[in-house]
Design an enzyme around this catalytic site. Sequence first.
Site, mmCIF file in Angstrom:
data_model
loop_
_atom_site.group_PDB
_atom_site.id
_atom_site.type_symbol
_atom_site.label_atom_id
_atom_site.label_comp_id
_atom_site.label_asym_id
_atom_site.label_seq_id
_atom_site.Cartn_x
_atom_site.Cartn_y
_atom_site.Cartn_z
ATOM 1 N N LEU A 89 0.726 -1.045 0.134
ATOM 2 C CA LEU A 89 -0.080 0.060 0.044
ATOM 3 C C LEU A 89 0.740 1.291 0.101
ATOM 4 C CD1 LEU A 89 -2.393 -1.579 2.538
ATOM 5 C CD2 LEU A 89 -3.069 -0.899 0.256
ATOM 6 N N PRO A 90 0.290 2.262 -0.451
ATOM 7 C CA PRO A 90 1.096 3.717 -0.471
ATOM 8 C C PRO A 90 1.777 4.129 0.799
ATOM 9 C CG PRO A 90 -1.137 3.865 -1.832
ATOM 10 C CD PRO A 90 -1.172 2.707 -0.934
ATOM 11 N N THR A 123 6.504 0.345 1.666
ATOM 12 C CA THR A 123 7.542 0.986 2.544
ATOM 13 C C THR A 123 6.879 2.016 3.636
ATOM 14 O OG1 THR A 123 8.994 1.253 0.494
ATOM 15 C CG2 THR A 123 9.435 2.794 1.995
ATOM 16 N N LYS A 144 14.959 -0.590 4.308
ATOM 17 C CA LYS A 144 14.561 0.292 2.802
ATOM 18 C C LYS A 144 14.529 1.753 2.941
ATOM 19 C CE LYS A 144 11.994 0.877 -0.654
ATOM 20 N NZ LYS A 144 12.628 0.901 -2.027
ATOM 21 N N LYS A 159 7.025 10.795 0.381
ATOM 22 C CA LYS A 159 6.594 10.368 1.510
ATOM 23 C C LYS A 159 7.866 9.407 2.224
ATOM 24 C CE LYS A 159 5.321 5.999 0.768
ATOM 25 N NZ LYS A 159 5.846 4.613 1.052
HETATM 26 P P1 NAD Z 1 0.367 2.626 -6.286
HETATM 27 O O1 NAD Z 1 -0.263 3.836 -5.601
HETATM 28 O O2 NAD Z 1 0.613 2.266 -7.562
HETATM 29 O O3 NAD Z 1 -0.620 1.254 -5.661
HETATM 30 C C1 NAD Z 1 -1.003 1.240 -4.352
HETATM 31 C C2 NAD Z 1 -2.451 0.237 -4.362
HETATM 32 O O4 NAD Z 1 -3.107 0.429 -3.355
HETATM 33 C C3 NAD Z 1 -3.286 0.945 -5.605
HETATM 34 O O5 NAD Z 1 -3.850 -0.104 -6.333
HETATM 35 C C4 NAD Z 1 -4.461 1.458 -4.529
HETATM 36 O O6 NAD Z 1 -5.798 1.489 -5.213
HETATM 37 C C5 NAD Z 1 -4.490 0.399 -3.376
HETATM 38 N N1 NAD Z 1 -4.986 1.132 -2.060
HETATM 39 C C6 NAD Z 1 -5.027 2.186 -1.523
HETATM 40 N N2 NAD Z 1 -5.768 1.991 -0.337
HETATM 41 C C7 NAD Z 1 -6.271 1.054 -0.342
HETATM 42 C C8 NAD Z 1 -7.154 0.320 0.754
HETATM 43 N N3 NAD Z 1 -7.854 1.280 1.482
HETATM 44 N N4 NAD Z 1 -7.540 -0.959 0.294
HETATM 45 C C9 NAD Z 1 -7.220 -1.706 -0.592
HETATM 46 N N5 NAD Z 1 -6.384 -1.092 -1.620
HETATM 47 C C10 NAD Z 1 -5.731 0.242 -1.345
HETATM 48 O O7 NAD Z 1 1.957 2.486 -5.396
HETATM 49 P P2 NAD Z 1 2.951 1.565 -5.560
HETATM 50 O O8 NAD Z 1 3.959 2.262 -6.406
HETATM 51 O O9 NAD Z 1 2.669 0.161 -6.011
HETATM 52 O O10 NAD Z 1 3.630 1.317 -4.179
HETATM 53 C C11 NAD Z 1 3.271 0.561 -3.190
HETATM 54 C C12 NAD Z 1 4.229 0.558 -1.871
HETATM 55 O O11 NAD Z 1 5.577 0.089 -2.580
HETATM 56 C C13 NAD Z 1 4.585 1.947 -1.470
HETATM 57 O O12 NAD Z 1 4.619 1.916 0.026
HETATM 58 C C14 NAD Z 1 5.799 2.436 -2.263
HETATM 59 O O13 NAD Z 1 6.699 3.248 -1.317
HETATM 60 C C15 NAD Z 1 6.572 1.256 -2.294
HETATM 61 N N6 NAD Z 1 7.516 1.034 -3.264
HETATM 62 C C16 NAD Z 1 6.993 1.261 -4.577
HETATM 63 C C17 NAD Z 1 8.178 1.304 -5.667
HETATM 64 C C18 NAD Z 1 7.709 1.622 -7.136
HETATM 65 O O14 NAD Z 1 8.729 1.909 -8.048
HETATM 66 N N7 NAD Z 1 6.663 1.985 -7.573
HETATM 67 C C19 NAD Z 1 9.317 0.652 -5.438
HETATM 68 C C20 NAD Z 1 9.665 0.144 -4.130
HETATM 69 C C21 NAD Z 1 8.707 0.323 -3.187
#
Ligand code: NAD
Length: 305
Positions: free
Chosen positions: A70-71, A101, A178, A247
Amino acid sequence: MFTKDNTTVGFIGLGNMGSGMTKNLQLNGFKLVVNDVRKEAAETLLANGAEWANSPKEVAQRSDIVITMLPTPKHVDLVAMGENGILAGMTAGGYWVDMSTSVPEVTERARTTEVGKTIHIMDAPVSGMSVGAANGKLQIFAGGTAEEFAKVLPVFEAMGDSKKILHVGKAGAGYAVKLAINQLWFSHLVATAEVMAIGVKAGVDLEVLRQSLIASPANSNFVENDVLSVLKHGDYDEGFAIALACKDLGLEVDLARSVGVPVELSSLVEQIFRRAKAQYGDRAGEMTPMKLYEDLIGENLRIQA
Ligand code: NAD
């Protein structure tokens, strides 16, 4: 051990990262029960045999291990402990692994609840960008006991590069590792953009400058590899939104504050990222701070693709 033959994985958060991670769990033979606030994000998974659950609680009730991706910590808190959250659906001995993260405060709070005291809660954030999630090549940094790590390892192996799945310590250590990785990578990005902008303004050919840095003690993985997506393709990595990068930097500064370490550089890098977010929008790519320097010198930092 959780293997494909005895395990249904529950997965919540099917965004840029979660979509690739679930695809690879499915390709590796794990049964899936999934949930997201956007049901359309599950379309392909459902077509390939995954099951839909209407709430995080239902995910927990129908799976052996629950993964969240999740975000922000706020989202993790809501999904875990909100109405119809994961904890409401878990029974003693169950597993919840948060791969977002995030920070230990949320999982620590979960551990103080009645159910939380009886289940296993691990943190296992990842690196490797959305492309690593799609290719099943993530680096995974897991916090928990050795027994918990061994039990979950086959699930991690379905999503990550087996040489880069590390047990980094007790619960909470994964989050700390991380955040350190991101802070250092973002600092490399700002420092590299700065010296490249100066070099170009001083009349040095950009690729000659880059090769000179590579041949010098100032070389880094960022200079050698990661910066090329901007220099060669003008790609600022929209697979990771700058709002999430801000964040992460904020969480690292908060963590530093909570452990009593003054961090001038981390705070400065955070502010530079926040400036880029304000200027180019929340959804701009994580490498957009390089644009600030391009705008300053009035030209794009580019080399021949
Ligand atoms: P994103 O915003 O693309 O995806 C998050 C998902 O969570 C979305 O599909 C959203 O609809 C869902 N969501 C939000 N609230 C929700 C709820 N209450 N119930 C169910 N689903 C819910 O984010 P992301 O890029 O996939 O990142 C996710 C995590 O991974 C974050 O913590 C980010 O910091 C970490 N991360 C991201 C990357 C990257 O390159 N994108 C790399 C490493 C780590």
